[in-house]
Design a protein around this motif. Structure first.
Motif, short mmCIF file in Angstrom:
data_model
loop_
_atom_site.label_atom_id
_atom_site.label_comp_id
_atom_site.label_asym_id
_atom_site.label_seq_id
_atom_site.Cartn_x
_atom_site.Cartn_y
_atom_site.Cartn_z
N PRO A 4 0.80 -1.23 0.00
CA PRO A 4 0.00 0.00 0.00
C PRO A 4 0.83 1.28 0.00
N LEU A 5 2.00 1.25 0.63
CA LEU A 5 2.85 2.44 0.63
C LEU A 5 3.31 2.77 -0.79
N ALA A 6 3.63 1.74 -1.56
CA ALA A 6 4.02 1.97 -2.95
C ALA A 6 2.87 2.54 -3.75
N VAL A 7 1.64 2.10 -3.44
CA VAL A 7 0.46 2.65 -4.11
C VAL A 7 0.35 4.15 -3.81
N ARG A 8 0.51 4.51 -2.53
CA ARG A 8 0.42 5.93 -2.16
C ARG A 8 1.47 6.75 -2.89
N ARG A 9 2.67 6.21 -2.98
CA ARG A 9 3.75 6.96 -3.63
C ARG A 9 3.49 7.14 -5.11
N ARG A 10 3.00 6.08 -5.77
CA ARG A 10 2.74 6.17 -7.20
C ARG A 10 1.59 7.14 -7.49
N LEU A 11 0.56 7.09 -6.66
CA LEU A 11 -0.56 8.02 -6.84
C LEU A 11 -0.14 9.45 -6.50
N ASP A 12 0.70 9.58 -5.48
CA ASP A 12 1.20 10.91 -5.11
C ASP A 12 2.01 11.51 -6.25
N ALA A 13 2.73 10.67 -6.99
CA ALA A 13 3.55 11.15 -8.10
C ALA A 13 2.72 11.73 -9.23
N VAL A 14 1.43 11.33 -9.30
CA VAL A 14 0.53 11.91 -10.32
C VAL A 14 -0.48 12.85 -9.67
N ASP A 15 -0.09 13.36 -8.47
CA ASP A 15 -0.86 14.38 -7.76
C ASP A 15 -2.24 13.92 -7.30
N TYR A 16 -2.35 12.65 -6.91
CA TYR A 16 -3.55 12.18 -6.23
C TYR A 16 -3.14 11.74 -4.84
N LEU A 17 -3.64 12.43 -3.82
CA LEU A 17 -3.25 12.14 -2.44
C LEU A 17 -4.19 11.11 -1.84
#
Length: 289
Positions: A4-17
């Motif tokens: 899940p942390l990797a999911v957060r990071r990948r989504l954060d990289a496309v500006d979805y928090l």
């Protein structure tokens, strides 16, 4: 995405928090190959989540926008009747005959979003967004059961098409009506709340980078206050972003009564809500700094 942390990071990289709950829901949907049903008030980021997931995975987004009266031909597939008629006329001109198998062949099949997702060549699966499923008729849900459970659809004339690369399916609902239990059982589920103040502020900051920090914070806090008023249509994050963008275009650095009145249509969608928001502005400005 290994956790899940990797999911957060990948989504954060496309500006979805994504918060912890969303990150876990997406991770499990990817790992288990299950559709993900996202529910929440309008404007909290359900559709944006599917779009962000497609960007994070660098894959195709296929969108099916649901509405009352949506038909199988618009969602699954339909036959190209004009081409079939042309084929019949050409056969007649050549004194040839056509069978049903000739007319109902793959060359005459028109893909709609769900069949397009099933037949996607891969190797990366597409993200299929079935948006606002609650707006479609009850009967339409039953058409999805085979697809949601088996990543395939049956075309009577041709047989069953099963995805070689099953799509990542995200369904969204605003809870305008209850969904069928059979649909819910086929999906993982996540409810999206309106974000807390700090996260809401960061979302607006990323969406409207040209706005001043003071405007972002005061406007976001005001939207949070407005949501507690019991409005007919409480503003979501989409409205908060639109409002800050409008204020920023006007050159506002902070909230003022004049600017709110001029842009009130971005957050208040009914006459009663306009009056309630205007009254709330007066109370907001009377607070001690």
């Amino acid at each position: 995405m290994k956790d899940p942390l990797a999911v957060r990071r990948r989504l954060d990289a496309v500006d979805y928090l994504a918060d912890d709950g969303m990150a876990m829901a997406v991770f499990l949907a990817l790992e288990l190959g299950k559709p993900l049903l996202l529910e929440g008030e309008p404007g909290v980021g359900k559709t944006a989540a599917a779009k962000a997931l497609a960007r994070a995975l660098d894959t195709t987004l296929i969108r099916l926008q649901c509405y009352e009266g949506l038909t199988p031909g618009e969602a699954l597939y339909e036959w190209n009747y004009q081409r079939q008629l042309l084929a019949i006329r050409l056969a007649e001109a050549r004194h040839a005959s056509l069978t049903d198998a000739d007319l109902f062949a793959a060359e005459f099949l028109q893909e709609r979003p769900i069949l397009r997702a099933v037949r996607h060549p891969g190797p990366v699966p597409p993200v299929l967004l079935i948006d606002e499923i609650d707006r479609a008729d009850d009967e339409f849900e039953a058409l999805l059961f085979e697809f949601l459970g088996e990543s395939g659809i049956t075309i009577p004339e041709l047989g069953t098409f099963t995805a070689t690369t099953p799509p990542i399916v995200v369904l969204t609902s605003n809870r305008s009506r209850d969904l069928h239990d059979a649909l819910r059982r086929r999906c993982l589920y996540h409810w999206i709340d309106f974000p807390q103040m700090d996260r809401a502020t960061e979302i607006v900051r990323r969406a409207v980078p040209g706005a001043t920090e003071g405007l972002i914070r005061t406007a976001t806090a005001f939207v949070g206050d407005v949501r507690a008023l019991g409005l007919d249509k409480a503003p979501g994050m989409a409205e908060a972003i639109d409002w800050v963008a409008a204020l920023s275009v006007l050159g506002a650095a902070d909230l003022s009564a004049d600017d709110v009145v001029r842009t009130i249509g971005t957050i208040a969608k009914t006459p009663d809500d306009r009056a309630a928001v205007a009254a709330a502005l007066g109370a907001h400005q009377e607070r001690p700094a």
